[in-house]
Scaffold this motif. Structure first.
Motif, PDB file in Angstrom:
ATOM      1  N   GLY A   1      47.882  42.066  47.955  1.00 16.91           N
ATOM      2  CA  GLY A   1      47.909  42.723  49.263  1.00 16.91           C
ATOM      3  C   GLY A   1      49.336  42.931  49.769  1.00 16.91           C
ATOM      4  O   GLY A   1      49.685  44.028  50.242  1.00 16.91           O
TER       5      GLY A   1
ATOM      6  N   THR B   1      50.867  33.468  43.439  1.00 20.11           N
ATOM      7  CA  THR B   1      49.979  33.830  44.549  1.00 20.11           C
ATOM      8  C   THR B   1      50.777  33.870  45.860  1.00 20.11           C
ATOM      9  O   THR B   1      51.898  33.374  45.927  1.00 20.11           O
TER      10      THR B   1
ATOM     11  N   LEU C   1      41.276  40.421  48.653  1.00 14.83           N
ATOM     12  CA  LEU C   1      40.840  39.031  48.799  1.00 14.83           C
ATOM     13  C   LEU C   1      40.046  38.635  47.570  1.00 14.83           C
ATOM     14  O   LEU C   1      39.644  39.494  46.788  1.00 14.83           O
ATOM     15  N   PRO C   2      39.736  37.337  47.414  1.00 13.75           N
ATOM     16  CA  PRO C   2      38.832  36.950  46.333  1.00 13.75           C
ATOM     17  C   PRO C   2      37.524  37.745  46.433  1.00 13.75           C
ATOM     18  O   PRO C   2      37.116  38.159  47.535  1.00 13.75           O
TER      19      PRO C   2
ATOM     20  N   MET D   1      40.590  32.395  40.738  1.00 12.60           N
ATOM     21  CA  MET D   1      40.382  33.822  40.529  1.00 12.60           C
ATOM     22  C   MET D   1      39.494  34.043  39.295  1.00 12.60           C
ATOM     23  O   MET D   1      38.559  34.846  39.325  1.00 12.60           O
TER      24      MET D   1
ATOM     25  N   GLN E   1      34.926  36.858  49.063  1.00 13.07           N
ATOM     26  CA  GLN E   1      35.335  37.155  50.439  1.00 13.07           C
ATOM     27  C   GLN E   1      35.355  38.667  50.677  1.00 13.07           C
ATOM     28  O   GLN E   1      35.052  39.144  51.770  1.00 13.07           O
TER      29      GLN E   1
ATOM     30  N   GLY F   1      39.504  43.998  43.997  1.00  9.99           N
ATOM     31  CA  GLY F   1      38.842  42.986  43.160  1.00  9.99           C
ATOM     32  C   GLY F   1      38.893  43.288  41.670  1.00  9.99           C
ATOM     33  O   GLY F   1      38.790  44.443  41.249  1.00  9.99           O
TER      34      GLY F   1
HETATM   35  P1  NAD Z   1      46.230  35.524  46.282  1.00 11.98           P
HETATM   36  O1  NAD Z   1      45.716  34.138  46.072  1.00 11.98           O
HETATM   37  O2  NAD Z   1      47.686  35.758  46.156  1.00 11.98           O
HETATM   38  O3  NAD Z   1      45.745  36.066  47.669  1.00 11.98           O
HETATM   39  C1  NAD Z   1      44.407  35.951  48.082  1.00 11.98           C
HETATM   40  C2  NAD Z   1      44.310  36.227  49.556  1.00 11.98           C
HETATM   41  O4  NAD Z   1      42.974  35.989  49.976  1.00 11.98           O
HETATM   42  C3  NAD Z   1      45.200  35.357  50.403  1.00 11.98           C
HETATM   43  O5  NAD Z   1      45.711  36.156  51.418  1.00 11.98           O
HETATM   44  C4  NAD Z   1      44.242  34.304  50.947  1.00 11.98           C
HETATM   45  O6  NAD Z   1      44.654  33.812  52.213  1.00 11.98           O
HETATM   46  C5  NAD Z   1      42.978  35.110  51.102  1.00 11.98           C
HETATM   47  N1  NAD Z   1      41.756  34.310  51.056  1.00 11.98           N
HETATM   48  C6  NAD Z   1      41.318  33.515  50.070  1.00 11.98           C
HETATM   49  N2  NAD Z   1      40.134  32.967  50.376  1.00 11.98           N
HETATM   50  C7  NAD Z   1      39.815  33.447  51.599  1.00 11.98           C
HETATM   51  C8  NAD Z   1      38.704  33.248  52.483  1.00 11.98           C
HETATM   52  N3  NAD Z   1      37.684  32.473  52.129  1.00 11.98           N
HETATM   53  N4  NAD Z   1      38.721  33.884  53.668  1.00 11.98           N
HETATM   54  C9  NAD Z   1      39.740  34.679  54.025  1.00 11.98           C
HETATM   55  N5  NAD Z   1      40.818  34.906  53.240  1.00 11.98           N
HETATM   56  C10 NAD Z   1      40.848  34.297  52.054  1.00 11.98           C
HETATM   57  O7  NAD Z   1      45.398  36.432  45.262  1.00 11.98           O
HETATM   58  P2  NAD Z   1      45.694  37.911  44.753  1.00 11.98           P
HETATM   59  O8  NAD Z   1      46.273  37.778  43.385  1.00 11.98           O
HETATM   60  O9  NAD Z   1      46.426  38.673  45.768  1.00 11.98           O
HETATM   61  O10 NAD Z   1      44.193  38.461  44.553  1.00 11.98           O
HETATM   62  C11 NAD Z   1      43.537  39.246  45.524  1.00 11.98           C
HETATM   63  C12 NAD Z   1      42.457  40.095  44.852  1.00 11.98           C
HETATM   64  O11 NAD Z   1      43.096  40.919  43.885  1.00 11.98           O
HETATM   65  C13 NAD Z   1      41.396  39.293  44.099  1.00 11.98           C
HETATM   66  O12 NAD Z   1      40.142  39.903  44.286  1.00 11.98           O
HETATM   67  C14 NAD Z   1      41.797  39.423  42.651  1.00 11.98           C
HETATM   68  O13 NAD Z   1      40.632  39.408  41.819  1.00 11.98           O
HETATM   69  C15 NAD Z   1      42.445  40.784  42.643  1.00 11.98           C
HETATM   70  N6  NAD Z   1      43.436  40.976  41.589  1.00 11.98           N
HETATM   71  C16 NAD Z   1      44.323  40.006  41.265  1.00 11.98           C
HETATM   72  C17 NAD Z   1      45.234  40.213  40.229  1.00 11.98           C
HETATM   73  C18 NAD Z   1      46.215  39.130  39.828  1.00 11.98           C
HETATM   74  O14 NAD Z   1      46.619  39.065  38.673  1.00 11.98           O
HETATM   75  N7  NAD Z   1      46.645  38.283  40.725  1.00 11.98           N
HETATM   76  C19 NAD Z   1      45.260  41.435  39.559  1.00 11.98           C
HETATM   77  C20 NAD Z   1      44.373  42.440  39.961  1.00 11.98           C
HETATM   78  C21 NAD Z   1      43.455  42.206  40.973  1.00 11.98           C
END
Ligand code: NAD
Length: 367
Positions: A14, A130, A70-71, A233, A74, A97
């Motif tokens: 994000g 993260t 978000l996850p 994740m 969520q 996601g």
């Molecule tokens: P991250 O852990 O850096 O961020 C996750 C965000 O979600 C944080 O802002 C956290 O505060 C928030 N969050 C978590 N649980 C929550 C809850 N119960 N209520 C409200 N907020 C909550 O993770 P990220 O890497 O930014 O991943 C975000 C999305 O992107 C996920 O769906 C993941 O599958 C997807 N994604 C991740 C990657 C990667 O490699 N990191 C790549 C592509 C897509």
């Protein structure tokens, strides 16, 4: 016309998106939701967003475009919540996601009939890091940014999204959500299961065979690198793509059994064919070239272990832009050349190959 963008979840993805959006659209207002204060504060302080909240519903009605980063669980909960809010007419809702069917199905079910647009998305870039502190404006550069259009995606939705995200410098592509989940189960989800299984098997083995850890070198490192990924994740990815992943596991068990049988029979030809076929298939995949899994052009130079040898090569490449340089020092057996240099363009790669082969006796391999 300046727009208001709402990014929910200021984690790695994000916050990096916020930076990318700001790069091409400095006039857009970016609102951010984050549960914890740490990432909210970082995002505000670093100018990634203009305003922040810990109350998801409060900013949603202000937005022209809402991106849920978000996850998966969520993301689904917030889509359901959005269905009951009084949003701007024609607002685009999207997400980040890593699996798509579960999210798209919920959106189709809960948002149908509302004056909103929806397009599932998966930016295929990331790392084990993260939080907003890890945000990187170049995270998505040359990476696939996958859209999974559905009945809530009107023809102009994708155009608006591509325009919004132009500063990410990603490669936009469209695919059906179910097909996305099938493809990623094979090249991403299942490999994560394999890497972690191999790591666990090795750790247990190492308890009785102490040299196991010490001898592990390049091949083992390449095979297990992704076992360091964030467990939360990956748990949600597996749970939101169960059927397809179980199919991949069953298929793989059969393949392992086949190799096992060939070994127990001592069938030299079958074993040779097994390795040869995989080698040819991997070479055909052009995995090291742009468009493959790695988005860089790699060159390997077999250099002797002498003083200043790497400096000499870099000197030859003065003026050529390098993406990465890696010295494979552990075990030369299973690698092509000790010095690996990655370039961004085919032209840079060709130029480097020419300069090194013209000016040195070192073997250069492009794979
Ligand atoms: P991250 O852990 O850096 O961020 C996750 C965000 O979600 C944080 O802002 C956290 O505060 C928030 N969050 C978590 N649980 C929550 C809850 N119960 N209520 C409200 N907020 C909550 O993770 P990220 O890497 O930014 O991943 C975000 C999305 O992107 C996920 O769906 C993941 O599958 C997807 N994604 C991740 C990657 C990667 O490699 N990191 C790549 C592509 C897509």
């Amino acid at each position: 016309m300046a727009k208001t963008i709402y990014i929910a979840g200021l984690g790695l993805i994000g916050a990096s998106m916020a930076l990318g959006i700001k790069r091409d659209h400095p006039d857009y207002e970016i609102l951010g939701y984050n549960r914890s204060q740490v990432s909210r504060d970082i995002a505000l302080k670093e100018g990634m967003i203009d305003r922040a909240t810990d109350d998801f519903a409060s900013f949603a009605p202000l937005a022209d475009i809402i991106i849920l980063s978000l996850p998966i669980k969520q993301t689904i909960a917030f889509i359901k919540e959005l269905a009951d809010l009084d949003l701007k007419e024609g607002v685009i809702i999207s997400d980040a996601g890593s699996t798509k069917s579960a999210i798209v199905d919920v959106a189709e079910q809960y948002l149908a009939g509302k004056p909103v647009r929806f397009v599932g998305a998966h930016p295929m870039a990331g790392s084990h890091k993260t939080g907003a502190a890890s945000a990187d404006v170049n995270l998505f550069e040359n990476a696939y940014y996958i859209f999974t259009p559905s009945s809530l995606t009107s023809p102009d939705t994708l155009e608006e999204m591509r325009n919004l995200l132009s500063g990410l410098h990603a490669r936009f592509i469209e695919i059906d959500a179910k097909e996305h989940d099938r493809v990623t189960s094979q090249i991403s989800h299942f490999p994560h299961i394999l890497a972690s299984s191999l790591m666990e098997q090795t750790a247990v083995y190492a308890q009785e065979h102490e040299m196991t850890r010490r001898f592990a070198a390049g091949g083992f490192r390449d095979m297990t690198r992704i076992a360091e990924s964030e467990p939360g994740m990956w748990t949600s990815i597996l749970l939101s793509n169960r059927e397809t992943i179980l199919e991949r596991i069953a298929d793989f068990k059969e393949r392992l059994d086949e190799v096992g049988q060939a070994i127990s029979k001592g069938d030299e030809e079958q074993i040779w064919n097994f390795f040869n076929q995989a080698r040819e298939q991997r070479q055909a995949m052009e995995i090291h070239k742009r468009g493959g899994v790695d988005s860089s052009y790699d060159l390997y130079v077999d250099v002797p272990d002498e003083e200043d040898v790497i400096l000499r090569i870099l000197e030859l490449l003065r003026g050529t832009s390098l993406v990465n340089i890696h010295i494979n020092e552990e075990n030369r057996e299973d690698i092509h050349g000790i010095l690996q240099i990655s370039f961004k363009t085919a032209q840079d790669l060709e130029r480097a190959e020419y300069l090194i082969t013209e000016n040195t006796d070192y073997t250069v391999v492009i794979k």
